[in-house]
Design an enzyme around this catalytic site. Structure first.
Site, mmCIF file in Angstrom:
data_model
loop_
_atom_site.group_PDB
_atom_site.id
_atom_site.type_symbol
_atom_site.label_atom_id
_atom_site.label_comp_id
_atom_site.label_asym_id
_atom_site.label_seq_id
_atom_site.Cartn_x
_atom_site.Cartn_y
_atom_site.Cartn_z
ATOM 1 N N ASP A 106 0.851 -1.035 0.058
ATOM 2 C CA ASP A 106 0.087 -0.011 0.141
ATOM 3 C C ASP A 106 0.914 1.333 -0.135
ATOM 4 O O ASP A 106 1.767 1.369 0.720
ATOM 5 C CB ASP A 106 -1.030 0.173 1.246
ATOM 6 C CG ASP A 106 -1.797 -1.001 1.271
ATOM 7 O OD1 ASP A 106 -1.656 -2.212 0.791
ATOM 8 O OD2 ASP A 106 -2.988 -0.887 1.979
ATOM 9 N N HIS A 108 -1.023 4.641 -0.524
ATOM 10 C CA HIS A 108 -2.036 5.567 0.272
ATOM 11 C C HIS A 108 -1.843 7.118 0.043
ATOM 12 O O HIS A 108 -1.854 7.819 1.073
ATOM 13 C CB HIS A 108 -2.327 5.117 1.466
ATOM 14 C CG HIS A 108 -3.187 3.863 1.523
ATOM 15 N ND1 HIS A 108 -4.521 3.813 1.214
ATOM 16 C CD2 HIS A 108 -3.196 2.616 2.353
ATOM 17 C CE1 HIS A 108 -5.067 2.658 1.589
ATOM 18 N NE2 HIS A 108 -4.080 2.171 2.074
ATOM 19 N N ASP A 134 -4.021 -0.168 -3.758
ATOM 20 C CA ASP A 134 -4.220 0.879 -2.749
ATOM 21 C C ASP A 134 -3.054 2.087 -2.843
ATOM 22 O O ASP A 134 -2.270 2.497 -2.095
ATOM 23 C CB ASP A 134 -3.881 0.473 -1.387
ATOM 24 C CG ASP A 134 -5.250 -0.374 -0.839
ATOM 25 O OD1 ASP A 134 -6.414 -0.406 -1.499
ATOM 26 O OD2 ASP A 134 -5.665 -0.473 0.681
ATOM 27 N N ASP A 137 -6.282 7.301 -1.551
ATOM 28 C CA ASP A 137 -7.086 7.705 -0.247
ATOM 29 C C ASP A 137 -6.187 7.641 0.982
ATOM 30 O O ASP A 137 -4.720 7.248 0.815
ATOM 31 C CB ASP A 137 -7.985 6.313 0.198
ATOM 32 C CG ASP A 137 -9.179 6.377 -0.510
ATOM 33 O OD1 ASP A 137 -9.601 7.571 -1.367
ATOM 34 O OD2 ASP A 137 -10.069 5.247 -0.861
ATOM 35 N N ARG A 138 -6.453 8.282 1.972
ATOM 36 C CA ARG A 138 -5.679 8.731 3.449
ATOM 37 C C ARG A 138 -4.871 9.652 3.079
ATOM 38 O O ARG A 138 -4.832 10.901 3.921
ATOM 39 C CB ARG A 138 -5.009 7.215 3.749
ATOM 40 C CG ARG A 138 -5.831 6.327 4.092
ATOM 41 C CD ARG A 138 -6.940 6.132 4.809
ATOM 42 N NE ARG A 138 -7.564 5.031 5.334
ATOM 43 C CZ ARG A 138 -8.537 4.831 6.003
ATOM 44 N NH1 ARG A 138 -9.110 5.898 6.979
ATOM 45 N NH2 ARG A 138 -9.128 3.772 6.289
ATOM 46 N N ASN A 166 -8.444 -2.703 -2.846
ATOM 47 C CA ASN A 166 -9.873 -2.289 -2.365
ATOM 48 C C ASN A 166 -10.175 -0.833 -2.488
ATOM 49 O O ASN A 166 -11.315 -0.731 -2.646
ATOM 50 C CB ASN A 166 -10.347 -2.960 -1.191
ATOM 51 C CG ASN A 166 -9.304 -2.301 -0.234
ATOM 52 O OD1 ASN A 166 -8.056 -2.306 -0.049
ATOM 53 N ND2 ASN A 166 -10.045 -1.868 1.110
ATOM 54 N N HIS A 167 -9.073 -0.108 -2.384
ATOM 55 C CA HIS A 167 -9.194 1.289 -2.495
ATOM 56 C C HIS A 167 -9.689 1.690 -3.762
ATOM 57 O O HIS A 167 -9.838 2.889 -4.123
ATOM 58 C CB HIS A 167 -8.420 2.375 -1.839
ATOM 59 C CG HIS A 167 -8.408 2.294 -0.197
ATOM 60 N ND1 HIS A 167 -9.084 3.353 0.412
ATOM 61 C CD2 HIS A 167 -8.197 1.035 0.835
ATOM 62 C CE1 HIS A 167 -9.065 2.876 1.571
ATOM 63 N NE2 HIS A 167 -8.463 1.679 1.948
ATOM 64 N N HIS A 218 -3.827 -7.809 -3.765
ATOM 65 C CA HIS A 218 -3.909 -7.306 -2.851
ATOM 66 C C HIS A 218 -4.620 -7.808 -1.283
ATOM 67 O O HIS A 218 -3.980 -7.334 -0.267
ATOM 68 C CB HIS A 218 -4.916 -5.946 -3.041
ATOM 69 C CG HIS A 218 -5.124 -4.954 -2.226
ATOM 70 N ND1 HIS A 218 -4.277 -4.109 -1.681
ATOM 71 C CD2 HIS A 218 -5.967 -4.619 -1.128
ATOM 72 C CE1 HIS A 218 -4.488 -3.165 -0.865
ATOM 73 N NE2 HIS A 218 -5.823 -3.656 -0.396
ATOM 74 N N ARG A 266 -14.127 -7.487 9.362
ATOM 75 C CA ARG A 266 -14.555 -6.561 8.698
ATOM 76 C C ARG A 266 -15.864 -6.081 8.291
ATOM 77 O O ARG A 266 -16.412 -5.191 7.868
ATOM 78 C CB ARG A 266 -13.631 -6.346 7.200
ATOM 79 C CG ARG A 266 -12.125 -6.303 7.333
ATOM 80 C CD ARG A 266 -11.298 -6.369 6.134
ATOM 81 N NE ARG A 266 -10.004 -6.507 6.133
ATOM 82 C CZ ARG A 266 -9.214 -5.300 6.089
ATOM 83 N NH1 ARG A 266 -9.757 -4.105 6.083
ATOM 84 N NH2 ARG A 266 -7.675 -5.301 6.173
ATOM 85 N N HIS A 293 -2.732 -4.929 2.032
ATOM 86 C CA HIS A 293 -4.258 -4.795 2.614
ATOM 87 C C HIS A 293 -4.227 -4.393 4.263
ATOM 88 O O HIS A 293 -4.990 -3.869 4.552
ATOM 89 C CB HIS A 293 -4.899 -6.090 2.330
ATOM 90 C CG HIS A 293 -6.427 -5.668 2.624
ATOM 91 N ND1 HIS A 293 -7.080 -4.611 2.276
ATOM 92 C CD2 HIS A 293 -7.422 -6.783 2.818
ATOM 93 C CE1 HIS A 293 -8.453 -4.769 2.582
ATOM 94 N NE2 HIS A 293 -8.728 -6.093 3.225
#
Length: 401
Positions: A106, A108, A134, A137-138, A166-167, A218, A266, A293
């Site tokens: 990741d 991010h 990923d 995001d963040r 997944n992002h 991922h 989750r 992940h």
């Protein structure tokens, strides 16, 4: 060119090569990936432009308050999205490449940290890399990270593989930062640009295979993943819904709480134990699974009887954790080692160590082959290869997994 016909007037059955041309998601012609990637080069008419895009984006390192809107017009961003689409569709849903290869977890949106990591591990095209998703995001530079990696993919298509995380799905990146970031940087037209990005994300490969022995994704495994051909048969573009193979490849997690399948904490997908990993590897001939992940304190963590590795490449994630960033290095003989980067925390940070995910507490800790600690500006190389992804490599490795 006229089509060949049999004497009765019918067309001959399509060859494997013809089928491969018809289906961009199929890689069943028996040619080694290392032979195929040599054929992929950036079109000559794009090289000067893409090199300039890469150069401009790298100026962000001189001033982290610089954003993509200071460097290129939105129409140029759209042109990048249009240019990368056919390139990623040339790969299968299971993107195959050869070793040596460095596997990155990741990112991010941590653009500056990503380049500091590159300073340690090397850069494309000198190094072949596989990213496990990923990208967005963040962090503050989601747009810049993903555009930069897309430019590298356009310029050096055989040297970098970009998998989906997944992002890289609309349900997630609309909430966790990417959507509002595009609107902040591009204004109202950023809404349409967000849809353009989703169109590309829907076409990213769902998993990667290194030298036919190291499987990367991922998230993790799936009860529906019967063979590697199951991944190859996924038709893109596709959008993961609420359950099934696509969701599991992006969302599932390993656990050391049991051997089999469990409902995920989750609330989506599954958790899987050591026995699931071992059975999958025996059935498919895969020697090692690498996934991302989940944040892990050292940036990497062995699980599943050393048949599975979690790698995370965003240091001090969200300033909530004091984790290191790391990459997994697969050499030409499929020996495995790690490169790790540690960053100082912001003043006044209350970050905490990341929890153990699924490591066996009885297994000894594996030291990275190369470690850069920016807390005290040290670079150390405490060990060499620490694991092996294949039985052949295991015989030559001093510390086999």
């Amino acid at each position: 060119k006229k089509e060949e016909k049999k004497e009765d007037g019918t067309k001959p059955p399509p060859t494997d090569q013809d089928k491969s041309k018809m289906d961009g998601n199929t890689k069943s012609d028996g040619v080694e990936p290392s032979e195929k990637v040599k054929e992929r080069e950036c079109p000559e008419n794009l090289r000067v432009w893409v090199d300039d895009c890469i150069r401009r984006l790298e100026t962000i390192l001189l001033n982290p308050n610089t954003f993509v809107t200071h460097l290129m017009h939105m129409n140029e961003v759209i042109a990048i999205l249009q240019a990368i689409t056919p390139i990623i569709m040339e790969e299968g849903s299971l993107a195959e490449t050869g070793a040596p290869c460095k596997v990155v977890g990741d990112i991010h949106g941590q653009f500056v940290h990503m380049h500091m990591l590159f300073d340690l591990i090397g850069r494309v095209p000198q190094e072949r890399m596989m990213f496990l998703g990923d990208y967005v995001d963040r962090g503050p530079h989601s747009t810049e990270v993903v555009i930069y990696l897309f430019c590298l993919k356009i310029r050096y298509p055989s040297r970098i593989v970009l998998l989906r995380g997944n992002h890289e799905t609309p349900a997630v990146n609309k909430i966790y930062g990417f959507y509002p970031e595009l609107i902040t940087k591009f204004g109202y037209p950023g809404i349409g640009l967000w849809y353009d990005f989703q169109s590309v994300f829907n076409r990213l490969p769902l998993a990667g295979l290194i030298s036919k022995k190291v499987l990367c994704m991922h998230g993790g495994l799936s009860p529906e993943l019967a063979s590697l051909d199951t991944i190859r048969s996924i038709v893109r573009p596709c959008e993961p819904l609420d359950k099934g193979l696509l969701i599991d490849l992006l969302w599932s997690d390993p656990t050391n709480k049991g051997e089999g399948w469990f409902h995920s904490i989750r609330g989506i997908s599954y958790m899987f134990g050591k026995a699931v990993v071992q059975q999958f590897c025996e059935k498919t001939g895969v020697d090692l699974i690498i996934r991302a992940h989940q944040v892990v304190q050292d940036g990497y963590e062995f699980m599943g009887g050393r048949k599975l590795i979690t790698v995370f490449s965003a240091p001090n994630y969200c300033n909530q954790f004091s984790n290191a960033a790391a990459v997994v290095c697969i050499d030409a003989e499929l020996k495995v080692s790690f490169q790790q980067m540690m960053m100082p925390l912001p003043a006044g940070s209350r970050a905490k160590p990341a929890p153990v995910i699924a490591a066996d507490p009885n297994e000894p800790k594996v030291e990275p082959a190369l470690k850069k600690d920016y807390n005290n500006n040290t670079l150390t190389s405490p060990g060499g290869s620490v694991a092996a992804a294949s039985p052949v490599a295991a015989a030559a490795s001093t510390t086999p997994a």
